[in-house]
Write an enzyme that holds these catalytic residues in place. Sequence first.
Site, PDB file in Angstrom:
ATOM      1  N   SER A 110       0.798  -1.226   0.000  1.00  0.00           N
ATOM      2  CA  SER A 110       0.000   0.000   0.000  1.00  0.00           C
ATOM      3  C   SER A 110       0.828   1.272   0.000  1.00  0.00           C
ATOM      4  O   SER A 110       1.960   1.292   0.470  1.00  0.00           O
ATOM      5  CB  SER A 110      -0.870   0.044   1.268  1.00  0.00           C
ATOM      6  N   ILE A 121      -6.422   7.874   2.897  1.00  0.00           N
ATOM      7  CA  ILE A 121      -6.754   6.995   1.771  1.00  0.00           C
ATOM      8  C   ILE A 121      -5.576   6.066   1.522  1.00  0.00           C
ATOM      9  O   ILE A 121      -4.470   6.515   1.226  1.00  0.00           O
ATOM     10  CB  ILE A 121      -7.063   7.809   0.496  1.00  0.00           C
ATOM     11  N   GLU A 122      -5.832   4.776   1.657  1.00  0.00           N
ATOM     12  CA  GLU A 122      -4.825   3.747   1.394  1.00  0.00           C
ATOM     13  C   GLU A 122      -5.154   3.137   0.040  1.00  0.00           C
ATOM     14  O   GLU A 122      -6.294   2.725  -0.206  1.00  0.00           O
ATOM     15  CB  GLU A 122      -4.887   2.686   2.494  1.00  0.00           C
ATOM     16  N   ILE A 123      -4.171   3.091  -0.851  1.00  0.00           N
ATOM     17  CA  ILE A 123      -4.349   2.481  -2.171  1.00  0.00           C
ATOM     18  C   ILE A 123      -3.399   1.294  -2.226  1.00  0.00           C
ATOM     19  O   ILE A 123      -2.201   1.438  -1.976  1.00  0.00           O
ATOM     20  CB  ILE A 123      -4.037   3.477  -3.301  1.00  0.00           C
TER      21      ILE A 123
END
Length: 127
Positions: A110, A121-123
């Site tokens: 991530s 916001i974690e992608i």
Amino acid sequence: MALIDHLDHLVLTCVDLVATKRFYTEVLQMHLQTFGEGRIAFQFGNQKINVHVKGTEFEPKAHLPVPGALDLCFIAVVPLDDVIAHLNRCGWPILEGPVERTGAVQKIRSVYVRDPDLNLIEISEVI
């Protein structure tokens, strides 16, 4: 047997609708949806994020709808390196990562960013 199958939508409360639209449609590349009486949402996969503007929330609403209180993790459809390159092209700062984490069903890799209301916001990509 479980009671719940999946998440349909969640509601995000924002302060600056223009900045929020830019982040979710340009930076995260979600699709802008309009519904009801001028309401908007950001659609991705089979889910969506409905948007409330602080002070004009749709009823019923959360007990304390506060901008910046969310911590969300999204699984990308492209490799994380492509996500990082896209964030760099957009000029959107990465707070942390890439790092390995434990996702809902498997390990993920991530990066973390903040949206205009400072939601975390974690992608991620599945590893």
